[in-house]
Design a protein around this motif. Sequence first.
Motif: not given
Length: 345
Positions: A200, A202, A250, A252
């Motif tokens: 992942d 992200r 996530t 961000d």
Amino acid sequence: MEFTIGGRLEVRITPADVGKRVSVRRRTDGGGTGAEFTDAVGVLTSWNNGVLSITRKSGESVHIVESSLVAGKVVPAAPARRRGPAASFGELTAVTARAWQPVESEALGDWRLRAAGGFTRRANSALPLGDPGLPVGEALGRVRDWYEERGLPAYVQTATGAEGTQELLCAELERHGWRREVSAEVRIAALAPVGDLETDVRAVRLTREPDAAWLARYQRFSTPGPHVLRVLGSGPSVWFATVPGDTGGTGDTGGPDADLEAPPAAIGRCVVDGRWAGFMAVEVAPEQRRRGLATTVMTALARRALDEGASAAWLQVEEDNEGARALYDGMGFAAHHRYHHYRSA
């Protein structure tokens, strides 16, 4: 390895073969009842006063008394790699040098003297790329003087273990009293399989410059200063990866100046240079290890490098870093050659 002709062991090398890759068998005193033998393969770097010196691909020098030889022959260069990208030593050396550039540089013939305030040996060592234009002894004296003027220890970076590497220079450095301090492998692999790893990404933030949090995690950032940022920022296309300490989100996390709630869990650096992507400074916080974060960082950087047109990957790993070596083995990285830093006595 086969040494015989018509069933007889033969020594088929002479002092004229200095500089060639050879394979030899010698008799050893094993303390037992029968004769014992050991083999050595490497570049024949000298044959003087009845003693041969052979430099193995690891950079280790082996000294053999001529009278103990029972067989020997010249052998071809190491077989071509069976996986990963093809690369000559010259090409790869130029690429790795561009990815970690010094603050100050000066030519000595085909050698390059490099300094960056003492930040890492790679940026503070002479890189011999050919003929220094002087006898080696004189060139090494120039190297010592250049670094002494800057208050730095004198280092020369050399390489062994591939076609066109510098076993003869390594032996010459040792004869002049220089001593090897650190050795590492340069490994290469196809880039796409690294980018295809299932992880992942992200959680990974990519930036063009290292922020304060990235630098806080970076172990070599012990002497902050503009020279450190100059070296870290050098290269054709440089990317820095950060996994925030709180990896539950996530990814961000805002821009490069965003405040992180905790020190980064992992960081990494990648330099894209044509078909090559070089990975450096991949570090994981001790309490975050064994969670696959190093893989996540490298996968995110690999995908960005693929987007920029790269297809091959390289990295450097010190020979005693077993954890990193195991990680890179699993990613398909294999040794291309080894490099060494020799320090003036």
